[in-house]
Scaffold this motif. Structure first.
Motif, PDB file in Angstrom:
ATOM      1  N   ALA A  65      25.451  61.849  69.260  1.00 51.04           N
ATOM      2  CA  ALA A  65      25.672  61.758  70.704  1.00 51.04           C
ATOM      3  C   ALA A  65      25.015  60.511  71.277  1.00 51.04           C
ATOM      4  CB  ALA A  65      25.143  63.012  71.387  1.00 51.04           C
ATOM      5  N   ILE A  66      23.786  60.254  70.847  1.00 49.83           N
ATOM      6  CA  ILE A  66      23.080  59.100  71.407  1.00 49.83           C
ATOM      7  C   ILE A  66      23.743  57.798  70.969  1.00 49.83           C
ATOM      8  CG2 ILE A  66      20.923  57.818  71.255  1.00 49.83           C
ATOM      9  CD1 ILE A  66      19.543  60.590  71.340  1.00 49.83           C
ATOM     10  N   LEU A  67      24.116  57.743  69.695  1.00 49.18           N
ATOM     11  CA  LEU A  67      24.781  56.528  69.238  1.00 49.18           C
ATOM     12  C   LEU A  67      26.112  56.329  69.970  1.00 49.18           C
ATOM     13  CD1 LEU A  67      24.091  56.523  65.410  1.00 49.18           C
ATOM     14  CD2 LEU A  67      22.995  55.166  67.172  1.00 49.18           C
ATOM     15  N   SER A  68      26.808  57.435  70.265  1.00 48.23           N
ATOM     16  CA  SER A  68      28.110  57.313  70.928  1.00 48.23           C
ATOM     17  C   SER A  68      27.931  56.775  72.346  1.00 48.23           C
ATOM     18  CB  SER A  68      28.820  58.665  70.970  1.00 48.23           C
ATOM     19  OG  SER A  68      28.313  59.462  72.012  1.00 48.23           O
ATOM     20  N   MET A  69      26.798  57.132  72.945  1.00 48.01           N
ATOM     21  CA  MET A  69      26.515  56.651  74.293  1.00 48.01           C
ATOM     22  C   MET A  69      26.313  55.132  74.269  1.00 48.01           C
ATOM     23  SD  MET A  69      24.216  59.196  76.390  1.00 48.01           S
ATOM     24  CE  MET A  69      22.615  58.461  76.355  1.00 48.01           C
ATOM     25  N   GLY A  70      25.513  54.691  73.327  1.00 48.74           N
ATOM     26  CA  GLY A  70      25.258  53.262  73.211  1.00 48.74           C
ATOM     27  C   GLY A  70      26.542  52.495  72.930  1.00 48.74           C
ATOM     28  N   GLU A  71      27.341  53.043  72.028  1.00 48.86           N
ATOM     29  CA  GLU A  71      28.582  52.372  71.660  1.00 48.86           C
ATOM     30  C   GLU A  71      29.529  52.300  72.852  1.00 48.86           C
ATOM     31  OE1 GLU A  71      30.996  50.264  69.268  1.00 48.86           O
ATOM     32  OE2 GLU A  71      28.969  50.936  68.803  1.00 48.86           O
TER      33      GLU A  71
ATOM     34  N   ALA B   8      17.549  57.063  69.499  1.00 50.80           N
ATOM     35  CA  ALA B   8      18.290  57.582  68.348  1.00 50.80           C
ATOM     36  C   ALA B   8      17.396  57.635  67.118  1.00 50.80           C
ATOM     37  CB  ALA B   8      19.521  56.726  68.076  1.00 50.80           C
ATOM     38  N   ALA B   9      16.579  56.594  66.958  1.00 47.10           N
ATOM     39  CA  ALA B   9      15.684  56.560  65.806  1.00 47.10           C
ATOM     40  C   ALA B   9      14.699  57.722  65.873  1.00 47.10           C
ATOM     41  CB  ALA B   9      14.935  55.228  65.757  1.00 47.10           C
ATOM     42  N   VAL B  10      14.195  57.991  67.092  1.00 46.94           N
ATOM     43  CA  VAL B  10      13.263  59.111  67.246  1.00 46.94           C
ATOM     44  C   VAL B  10      13.982  60.424  66.932  1.00 46.94           C
ATOM     45  CG1 VAL B  10      11.877  60.425  68.883  1.00 46.94           C
ATOM     46  CG2 VAL B  10      11.762  57.938  68.868  1.00 46.94           C
ATOM     47  N   ALA B  11      15.208  60.549  67.468  1.00 46.81           N
ATOM     48  CA  ALA B  11      15.977  61.772  67.211  1.00 46.81           C
ATOM     49  C   ALA B  11      16.183  61.953  65.708  1.00 46.81           C
ATOM     50  CB  ALA B  11      17.326  61.714  67.922  1.00 46.81           C
ATOM     51  N   LEU B  12      16.486  60.845  65.071  1.00 46.69           N
ATOM     52  CA  LEU B  12      16.708  60.847  63.633  1.00 46.69           C
ATOM     53  C   LEU B  12      15.449  61.292  62.895  1.00 46.69           C
ATOM     54  CD1 LEU B  12      19.472  59.568  62.725  1.00 46.69           C
ATOM     55  CD2 LEU B  12      18.077  57.880  61.586  1.00 46.69           C
ATOM     56  N   LEU B  13      14.326  60.736  63.349  1.00 46.05           N
ATOM     57  CA  LEU B  13      13.053  61.042  62.720  1.00 46.05           C
ATOM     58  C   LEU B  13      12.724  62.518  62.895  1.00 46.05           C
ATOM     59  CD1 LEU B  13      10.905  59.211  61.332  1.00 46.05           C
ATOM     60  CD2 LEU B  13       9.578  59.497  63.422  1.00 46.05           C
ATOM     61  N   VAL B  14      12.890  62.982  64.155  1.00 48.56           N
ATOM     62  CA  VAL B  14      12.612  64.388  64.433  1.00 48.56           C
ATOM     63  C   VAL B  14      13.533  65.264  63.598  1.00 48.56           C
ATOM     64  CG1 VAL B  14      12.713  66.195  66.181  1.00 48.56           C
ATOM     65  CG2 VAL B  14      11.738  63.962  66.735  1.00 48.56           C
ATOM     66  N   GLY B  15      14.810  64.884  63.562  1.00 48.32           N
ATOM     67  CA  GLY B  15      15.774  65.624  62.750  1.00 48.32           C
ATOM     68  C   GLY B  15      15.337  65.648  61.295  1.00 48.32           C
ATOM     69  N   ALA B  16      14.954  64.476  60.793  1.00 51.28           N
ATOM     70  CA  ALA B  16      14.569  64.363  59.390  1.00 51.28           C
ATOM     71  C   ALA B  16      13.336  65.215  59.098  1.00 51.28           C
ATOM     72  CB  ALA B  16      14.307  62.902  59.035  1.00 51.28           C
TER      73      ALA B  16
ATOM     74  N   GLY C  93      24.918  54.571  85.650  1.00 49.12           N
ATOM     75  CA  GLY C  93      26.242  55.202  85.711  1.00 49.12           C
ATOM     76  C   GLY C  93      27.077  54.814  84.507  1.00 49.12           C
ATOM     77  N   LYS C  94      26.820  53.634  84.009  1.00 49.93           N
ATOM     78  CA  LYS C  94      27.561  53.189  82.828  1.00 49.93           C
ATOM     79  C   LYS C  94      27.097  53.930  81.591  1.00 49.93           C
ATOM     80  CE  LYS C  94      30.244  50.342  84.554  1.00 49.93           C
ATOM     81  NZ  LYS C  94      31.349  51.170  84.986  1.00 49.93           N
ATOM     82  N   LEU C  95      25.868  54.377  81.651  1.00 52.18           N
ATOM     83  CA  LEU C  95      25.269  55.019  80.505  1.00 52.18           C
ATOM     84  C   LEU C  95      25.920  56.379  80.330  1.00 52.18           C
ATOM     85  CD1 LEU C  95      22.995  54.732  78.459  1.00 52.18           C
ATOM     86  CD2 LEU C  95      21.499  55.794  80.105  1.00 52.18           C
ATOM     87  N   GLY C  96      26.677  56.529  79.274  1.00 53.05           N
ATOM     88  CA  GLY C  96      27.304  57.818  79.035  1.00 53.05           C
ATOM     89  C   GLY C  96      28.554  58.038  79.849  1.00 53.05           C
ATOM     90  N   SER C  97      28.961  57.041  80.638  1.00 49.79           N
ATOM     91  CA  SER C  97      30.181  57.241  81.402  1.00 49.79           C
ATOM     92  C   SER C  97      31.387  57.180  80.481  1.00 49.79           C
ATOM     93  CB  SER C  97      30.295  56.201  82.497  1.00 49.79           C
ATOM     94  OG  SER C  97      30.478  54.936  81.919  1.00 49.79           O
ATOM     95  N   SER C  98      31.218  56.477  79.392  1.00 45.93           N
ATOM     96  CA  SER C  98      32.211  56.631  78.335  1.00 45.93           C
ATOM     97  C   SER C  98      31.458  56.601  77.022  1.00 45.93           C
ATOM     98  CB  SER C  98      33.227  55.494  78.385  1.00 45.93           C
ATOM     99  OG  SER C  98      32.600  54.281  78.079  1.00 45.93           O
ATOM    100  N   THR C  99      31.839  57.481  76.117  1.00 42.19           N
ATOM    101  CA  THR C  99      31.123  57.553  74.853  1.00 42.19           C
ATOM    102  C   THR C  99      32.126  57.389  73.722  1.00 42.19           C
ATOM    103  OG1 THR C  99      31.368  59.929  74.919  1.00 42.19           O
ATOM    104  CG2 THR C  99      29.279  59.042  75.663  1.00 42.19           C
ATOM    105  N   ILE C 100      31.680  56.734  72.677  1.00 41.70           N
ATOM    106  CA  ILE C 100      32.567  56.506  71.544  1.00 41.70           C
ATOM    107  C   ILE C 100      31.827  56.875  70.266  1.00 41.70           C
ATOM    108  CG2 ILE C 100      33.787  54.780  70.203  1.00 41.70           C
ATOM    109  CD1 ILE C 100      34.033  53.276  73.001  1.00 41.70           C
ATOM    110  N   VAL C 101      32.394  57.821  69.526  1.00 42.43           N
ATOM    111  CA  VAL C 101      31.795  58.194  68.251  1.00 42.43           C
ATOM    112  C   VAL C 101      32.403  57.293  67.184  1.00 42.43           C
ATOM    113  CG1 VAL C 101      31.508  60.021  66.560  1.00 42.43           C
ATOM    114  CG2 VAL C 101      31.487  60.569  68.988  1.00 42.43           C
ATOM    115  N   THR C 102      31.571  56.460  66.600  1.00 40.24           N
ATOM    116  CA  THR C 102      32.103  55.559  65.585  1.00 40.24           C
ATOM    117  C   THR C 102      31.928  56.168  64.199  1.00 40.24           C
ATOM    118  OG1 THR C 102      30.002  54.452  65.344  1.00 40.24           O
ATOM    119  CG2 THR C 102      31.530  53.515  66.943  1.00 40.24           C
ATOM    120  N   MET C 103      32.743  55.684  63.296  1.00 45.33           N
ATOM    121  CA  MET C 103      32.648  56.110  61.901  1.00 45.33           C
ATOM    122  C   MET C 103      31.241  55.821  61.376  1.00 45.33           C
ATOM    123  SD  MET C 103      34.778  57.622  60.208  1.00 45.33           S
ATOM    124  CE  MET C 103      34.394  58.424  58.678  1.00 45.33           C
ATOM    125  N   ASN C 104      30.706  54.672  61.789  1.00 47.00           N
ATOM    126  CA  ASN C 104      29.377  54.294  61.316  1.00 47.00           C
ATOM    127  C   ASN C 104      28.329  55.330  61.656  1.00 47.00           C
ATOM    128  OD1 ASN C 104      30.095  51.994  60.097  1.00 47.00           O
ATOM    129  ND2 ASN C 104      29.441  50.614  61.747  1.00 47.00           N
TER     130      ASN C 104
END
Ligand SMILES: Nc1ncnc2c1ncn2[C@@H]1O[C@H](COP(=O)(O)OP(=O)(O)OP(=O)(O)O)[C@@H](O)[C@H]1O
Ligand SMILES: [Mg+2]
Lengths: 232, 405
Positions: free
Chosen positions: B25-31, B277-285, B358-369
């Motif tokens: 989700a976080i990566l999709s927001m950035g993308e 995202a890195a923190v989320a990843l770390l917490v997840g890990a 407002g731009k943040l998360g106003s459109s999100t894209i889930v990339t393959m990466n």
């Protein structure tokens, strides 16, 4: 006749911090194929320690142990596992079944680990479960069985791979005397009919009378080794 | 093995699901943010300049923010009454060879009536000959303003659709400050502005004086020489306005510059998101590792039993490897699905925010990466944290493993 198990001056010393606790002090015994041996002795005399060494679950601090004329010190970890799987069957006081596996799954596990052919394994597992009288309980979990039934599952698991040696450490310790007697009758029957070598630890002298030979331990030493004249 | 204490396995899987879903989700927001910015940057003409009276670029920059139109509007500035742009400036600009087109602009708010309903909108007077060639707005319906137009307007998309109870269509009349105008075009944007020829605008906007402009919109000939053009314009204007670098009373503003600033801002925003995202990843890990670790340690006795009945260390490793890969894959796959759903929900959740956020998360894209990244992390961490304790337990002497409770 060659001995199937032989101990030569075997020591087991536990290190408890600074203190060394000698559990076995120079044990030398020979057990022949087809024997039914009872190991008796007071609590803390080293019976379980000796059993664990026979079963290759532990290694001695000093001395030599041979199983079927092989010095176990020369065997690798994976050889020892294979040896346990094929040659030795364990029956523990606390059954030691895997709690999330059904009776059937517990019993077939040793064969699966040996990568035995599936149909053969299935047939064999069902046979031994029937032998111990649990034909109708094979899909029960250990928690759904009584203590005596669980111990019978353990006996079935011990028999499934057709081992030459059966090691039973206080197999009736957690059972009432009637159920305990049933279990022992079953062991005796297997010993008689299948010609297996049985070693049993017990502190109940009545139960010891099932055995052929009696080894008594005291403070880690063998103090008595004799034929059981009163054998039932 | 998976069946063992199903709850525990599901908790382990849940930990993985949360880790993976939040990373996605976080990566999709950035993308999404990056893509929307870069598409906007593409829209901003690199060859358009805006000249307005006043000095503070920064004030104007933050003034119109990101929420406004795509056009860098010059806005109305408090000091505009004293400092103005006039015909002399216009004449001077016309003499600069770098400039291709000049669109003088006035702008003010005015009352607008449509079907007896009143509203207040921003009215912009533009040179009808030039506007259509310089504006970045696109026509959705009707046409742009033409050279001979008078008393007609082009209106923003939102004004046409939503502003009044009934939509305003082509050729309908609206009244602005008591003058009637015919709508000839509707823009393809979310604005509620009204564009009309400069002469009409002078007429309806009371406080505007002919020959005084709020800003100039300029298209230069060669986009590559933007900086040079800005320099030339600046020099010329300073000259005619009798000011120096110190007391310069106008500002030249290029959309490219905004674009760069925005890009810079978005860049740090992306960094920020990447850090989250890195923190989320770390917490997840850590969560994955922790649950795996404890669930395997709890099975030490089981490992002892298995060794007693003939399992070799490699058998045990294989069982736990398969088990943890399976758990990590199931958790990872569910996590990807949830992350996908979550990233779809984010625009709604963050819809209320305005400005840059407002731009943040106003459109999100889930990339393959991001899917591959989070899945492989869950599988790698999950597998390692399942296999390492299993390895340690398998190295124990069976008798010690059996004693474990
Ligand atoms: N892991 C261990 N660490 C330290 N000392 C141990 C360990 N296991 C056993 N001992 C000690 O070794 C001695 C022999 O223990 P063992 O378990 O063999 O006795 P046992 O004859 O089986 O007794 P019981 O009849 O109570 O089961 C005891 O003194 C015990 O305290
Ligand atoms: Mg004991």
């Amino acid at each position: 006749m060659d001995s199937i198990i032989s101990f030569r001056d075997v020591w087991k010393i536990y290190q408890m911090g600074e203190v060394e606790v000698p559990a076995l002090r120079g044990i030398t015994v020979d057990i022949k194929k087809g024997d039914f041996v009872a190991i008796i002795g007071a609590s803390g005399s080293g019976k379980s320690t000796m059993m664990n060494l026979v079963g290759c679950l532990d290694t001695p601090s000093k001395g030599n142990i041979s199983l079927k004329s092989q010095d176990i010190a020369n065997l690798s970890e994976s050889d020892l596992s294979t040896l346990r799987g094929k040659t030795i069957g364990f029956i523990f006081q606390q059954y030691n079944l895997i709690p999330h596996m059904t009776a059937y799954e517990n019993v077939i596990l040793p064969l699966e680990l040996q990568e035995e052919d599936e149909t053969i394994a299935e047939k064999r597992a069902k046979n031994v479960l029937a032998l111990v009288g649990l034909k109708d309980k094979i899909h029960h979990l250990p928690s759904q069985l009584s203590g005596g039934q669980q111990q019978r599952v353990a006996i079935a698991r011990c028999l499934v791979a057709d081992p030459e040696i059966i090691l039973a450490d206080e197999p009736t310790g957690a059972l009432d005397s009637v159920t305990g007697k049933e279990v022992l009758d079953m062991l005796e029957k297997i010993w008689k009919e299948e010609g297996k070598t049985v070693i049993m630890v017990t502190h109940d002298l009545h139960l010891a009378e099932y055995a052929h030979d009696i080894i008594e331990l005291k403070d880690g030493k063998v103090v008595r080794m004799e034929k059981n004249n009163k054998q039932k | 093995m998976v069946r063992h204490s199903k709850l525990r396995s599901w908790l382990t899987i849940l930990g993985i699901v949360i880790g993976v879903a939040s990373v996605i989700a976080i990566l999709s927001m950035g993308e999404g943010m990056q893509q929307s910015v870069s598409s906007q940057l593409g829209d901003l003409g690199g060859d358009i300049l805006t000249i307005s009276p006043g000095v503070s670029k920064a004030a104007r920059f933050s003034g119109h923010g990101m929420g406004g139109g795509k056009l860098p509007s010059s806005g109305t500035i408090a000091t505009a009454e004293e400092i103005v742009l006039d015909r002399i400036d216009l004449q001077a600009l016309k003499g600069i060879p770098d400039i291709k087109l000049i669109n003088p602009i006035i702008r003010a708010n005015a009352d607008v009536y449509f079907l007896a309903k009143k509203g207040s909108v921003s009215v912009t007077g533009v040179d009808p000959k030039v506007w259509s060639q310089i504006t970045l707005n696109k026509i959705e319906d009707g046409r742009m303003l033409g050279p001979s137009d008078a008393n007609v307007v082009v209106i923003g998309g939102r004004l046409s659709r939503d502003y009044f109870d009934k939509p305003i269509g082509i050729n309908q009349m609206i009244t602005i400050n008591n003058m009637a105008f015919r709508v000839v075009g509707i823009l393809d944007n979310e604005g509620s502005d009204v564009f009309m020829p400069l002469q009409s605008a002078y007429h309806v906007l009371d406080d505007k004086e002919i020959g005084i402009y709020d800003s100039f919109e300029i298209k230069i000939k060669n986009e590559e020489e933007l900086d040079l053009a800005i320099e030339n314009i600046e020099r010329k204007l300073m000259n005619v306005r009798h000011v120096t670098e110190k007391n310069k009373d106008f500002s030249i503003y290029s959309s490219k510059e905004t674009a760069e600033r925005v890009a810079e801002m978005m860049g740090s925003m992306t960094m920020f998101l990447a850090a989250i995202a890195a923190v989320a990843l770390l917490v997840g890990a850590v969560g994955i590792a922790n649950t795996m670790f404890t669930s395997v340690l709890e099975k030490t006795k089981e490992i002892g039993i298995m060794k007693a009945v003939g399992a070799r260390n490699k058998d045990i490793m294989m069982i736990f490897l398969l088990n943890s890969v399976l758990i990590a894959l199931i958790g990872g796959a569910i996590g990807v699905i949830f992350g996908y759903l979550l990233s779809g929900l984010l625009p709604m959740l963050m819809g209320g925010a305005s400005g840059v956020t407002g731009k943040l998360g106003s459109s999100t894209i889930v990339t393959m990466n991001s899917v591959v990244l989070s899945l492989s992390i869950s599988v790698i961490i999950g597998t390692l944290s399942g296999v390492i304790p299993a390895y340690q337990a398998s190295k124990l002497k069976p008798v010690d493993a059996l004693r474990h409770e």
